[in-house]
Design an enzyme around this catalytic site. Structure first.
Site, PDB file in Angstrom:
ATOM      1  N   GLU B 155       0.861  -1.186   0.000  1.00 34.32           N
ATOM      2  CA  GLU B 155       0.000   0.000   0.000  1.00 34.32           C
ATOM      3  C   GLU B 155       0.894   1.232   0.000  1.00 34.32           C
ATOM      4  OE1 GLU B 155      -2.957   0.118   3.150  1.00 34.32           O
ATOM      5  OE2 GLU B 155      -2.822   2.300   3.290  1.00 34.32           O
ATOM      6  N   GLU B 160      -2.629  11.183   3.239  1.00 36.25           N
ATOM      7  CA  GLU B 160      -3.577  10.921   4.313  1.00 36.25           C
ATOM      8  C   GLU B 160      -3.536  12.135   5.213  1.00 36.25           C
ATOM      9  OE1 GLU B 160      -4.400   6.769   6.249  1.00 36.25           O
ATOM     10  OE2 GLU B 160      -2.263   7.114   6.012  1.00 36.25           O
TER      11      GLU B 160
END
Lengths: 467, 280
Positions: B155, B160
């Site tokens: 990932e 974020e």
């Protein structure tokens, strides 16, 4: 405060305004550069910044000696500001720090400073924008700022910096022990006080009426004020911070100028019948909260009294001859009350606004020995409004005598106190108050009616009577 | 897909990274924002109002398993209340509403089986929401995830952000042995600005041996084979995801001050390949 300085500066400002208005007659060329005040954000870095001076709130009881510049407790550099907050009952610290020459603060988004306290404390009020010559036009107040014993940075956001083209009030605070047990007898330190452009003061969420949607019944001729004016920002910390912002930061709107108009200071005048919505924006952002005014047109008159004149000793009524003339604006020290005579379809009524305490002083005492009741008609526009009527007999010496500490009658004075409540908004309510209590047996020198609280109400048909 | 993005405290101390960055800049000419000859391979400028382009984007619907592995509170839908293209931007909107047993709704778009690529430059220009409990992300998963479950598939979190930290960006990689709270991560603090008041470009430049993270014109991190504490799994095609989660372990639940509805606005998503590398 040294008002002479403000006055001089005020006239300079007025002069500038005049020049600008004159030059509006012709379009300025593209080369024109308007003079601006210096964009200096420094307040107290390591000393008083340029032109800064200290103006303690002495008239309000602040101790001018409570402030000092110290070198032993600093966050950075050589010096810091120190305030010694007295213990309960010994006054408070309060002062504004103003410059003699205005500053242009439009390039900043917050007042910031480092602060610590000798014990954990909550500062009652702190901010900027106290300014004698503008009547605190751009005042900002942060209430209850918690300060710890460690040096930490604090942020007080500017509601709309574009308004601050010439500000002199750079920093103010008021802190004291407001009750037994509240913190007092400690020291507060400030350092690196300055206006900054943080870039992280964002997501403006202005509000009027504390964000509530309020509805009020009203009538033509009423005057109301927009209250609960705040600006909230989200800070870099992720926290929302709310400050009280002066009305001049807002733009107010009325949805129907035939019903109500609202001034730039948030003063609403009801001018006709119908419904109008009062709303606001701050720097183009719609404020939450509004006021819906439902105006029934002219104020309906109070019920017409029916008792014969012989049964009545009248103080204020179009239906009767007065038993005595009265002073309706006694100007008690500390009173905030605005008393005006207004008209309900030609019938005179008394209007009280912002009442904390006032009175109706009879020029000649009224012998109420044969009277059993005081009649009064009351009209309110605010839900929950209530106030107290103190019926005062001033005794044989015919002088109003009051203990200034307790507000109770002293000497040969006696009174009976009655709370006027349970009122219905938008209509007249009649009260017949028995002459009981301490005046049941002493009512031959009725001399005054003292009115406490409210704060807003209308009175009519005030008379003592016998059934 | 059950991915555990738990509290990521695997943040390399900032000082160490600054040093790393300086050394990197001093020794490698490749450490510039645009460091290779590029050829665009996918772009969505979100210029057509309505639903997002179905040739590029699919949707995850529902609550996944255990709130998509993170105790997230929202129910993902593809309704226009939650996702639409309007006025030249993709609008992903988190709503506070009772829906299928969840207290919030939002949307998650992904290019799985539509667009997948190894290496290159992946970037999006985004304006983020703010407030406690808002958790937007622009990220990628290994395209072999169905056969090779997370974290083995890998990932890459290009962006974020926690709504309660409005000027803090987090970029990470997860793989076997360094996933969830042990991801290889770095925070970037935007000075004198925030991510919710304007658009910012979030991107990576990804090669066989490193992933470079940048925001706007600032390269703020490089993660290489030496930095990961397990096998390097970033040598195969990945697909893109964009979502606005509400609540969850990473951010905590919204509070009374969190504003709803709120949107994540995406001006564009662009992917480039390295013409020297990708076509070898």
């Amino acid at each position: 405060m040294r008002k002479d300085r403000y006055t001089i500066l005020g006239s300079i400002l007025l002069g500038c305004l005049f020049i600008i208005m004159v030059s509006c007659e012709r379009e300025p060329t593209e080369n024109v550069e308007f003079a601006e005040f210096p964009p200096n954000g420094d307040v107290f870095i390591d000393a008083f910044s340029a032109g800064l001076d200290f103006f303690p709130f002495v008239d309000a009881g602040a101790d001018p000696m409570a402030f000092s510049v110290v070198t032993d407790e600093v966050f950075s550099g050589e010096t810091a500001m120190r305030f010694d907050v007295p213990a309960f009952g010994n006054g408070f610290v309060g002062a504004t720090f103003n410059t003699t020459a205005a500053r242009n603060l439009t390039g900043f988004d917050a007042l910031t400073f480092y602060a610590r306290a000798s014990q954990a404390a909550s500062i009652d009020a702190i901010g900027f924008g106290i300014s004698g010559e503008t009547n605190n036009r751009f005042q900002v107040t942060l209430n209850g700022l918690g300060v710890s014993t460690r040096w930490e940075k604090y942020v007080i956001p500017i509601p709309d910096a574009s308004k601050l083209i010439g500000e002199t009030g750079l920093f103010w605070l008021a802190e004291g022990a407001s009750f037994e047990g509240d913190e007092g007898g400690y020291s507060l330190f400030f350092d690196e006080v300055r206006f900054e452009r943080l870039g992280t003061v964002a997501q403006p969420m202005p509000a009027i009426f504390d964000g509530q949607e309020v509805t009020e019944q009203t009538f033509t001729g009423s005057n109301l004020t927009v209250t609960g004016l705040t600006q909230t920002f989200n800070l870099a910390s992720g926290d929302n911070l709310t400050v009280t912002a002066a009305p001049a930061y807002f733009d107010f709107f009325s949805s129907d100028l035939g019903v109500a108009i609202v001034s730039e200071l948030g003063e609403i005048s009801v001018v006709g019948e119908g419904t109008a919505q009062i709303s606001a924006q701050l720097a183009g952002v719609a404020a939450t909260g509004s006021l819906e005014l439902v105006s029934g047109g002219g104020l309906l008159p109070a019920p017409t009294p029916t008792l014969p004149q012989a049964n009545v000793s009248s103080i204020f009524s179009d239906a009767y001859t007065n038993a005595t003339e009265s002073n309706f604006t006694p100007g008690f020290g500390g009173s905030t009350t605005e008393t005006t005579m207004t008209s309900a379809n030609g019938d005179a009524v008394l209007s009280y606004a912002n009442n904390n305490f006032t009175g109706i002083l009879f020029e000649n005492t009224v012998d109420g020995s044969d009277r059993t009741f005081l009649h009064v008609d009351v009209f309110v526009q605010d839900p929950g409004a209530q106030f107290e009527i103190q019926i005062r007999d001033v005794g044989a010496n015919q002088m109003l005598e009051t203990d200034v500490n307790t507000g109770l009658p002293s000497g040969d004075d006696r009174d009976f106190r009655f709370t006027v409540n349970g009122l219905t908004v938008g209509q007249w309510t009649s009260f017949d108050i028995p002459l009981n209590g301490d005046i049941a047996n002493q009512k031959n020198n009725l001399g005054a009616l003292i009115l406490v609280g409210g704060p807003n109400f209308l009175l009519d048909n005030i008379y003592f009577f016998t059934e | 897909m059950n991915k555990e993005k738990l509290n990521r405290i695997g943040v390399i101390p900032a000082l160490g990274l600054v040093v790393l960055l300086f050394i990197g800049c001093a020794t490698e000419d490749t450490q510039t924002v645009v460091n290779f000859t590029t050829q665009i391979t996918m772009q969505d400028e979100f210029d057509v109002d309505g639903a997002p382009n179905g040739n590029i984007w699919g949707f995850d619907i529902g609550t996944g398993e255990n709130g998509w592995g993170n105790n997230e509170l929202q129910y993902y839908t593809d309704r226009e209340q939650n996702v639409k293209v309007e006025n030249g931007v993709l609008v992903i909107t988190a709503q506070r509403e009772d829906f299928e047993g969840s207290a919030f709704t939002s949307a998650r778009l992904l290019t799985q089986d539509r667009f997948e690529q190894a290496f290159g430059r992946f970037e999006a220009r985004i304006r983020l929401p703010f407030g406690q409990g808002m958790w937007p992300a622009f990220w990628m998963l290994g395209a072999d995830i169905d056969e090779n479950p997370w974290p083995a598939a890998g990932e890459i979190d290009i962006m974020e952000y926690r709504g309660q930290d409005p000027n803090v960006l987090i970029g990470s990689v997860h793989g076997p042995g360094y996933s969830g709270g042990d991801a290889i991560s770095k925070v970037f603090v935007l000075e004198n600005d925030r991510f919710d008041t304007g658009f910012h470009v979030f991107g990576i430049e990804w090669g066989p041996d490193e992933v470079n993270f940048y925001v706007d014109d600032v390269l703020y991190n490089q993660i290489t084979r030496e930095d990961v504490t397990g096998p390097w799994v970033f040598d195969k095609p990945f697909f893109i995801l964009m979502n606005l989660a509400v609540g969850g372990t990473f951010v905590g639940p919204p509070n009374a001050e969190t504003v709803f509805p709120q949107s994540m606005l995406v001006d564009y998503v662009r992917v480039y390949e390295n013409t020297n590398l990708n076509r070898n």
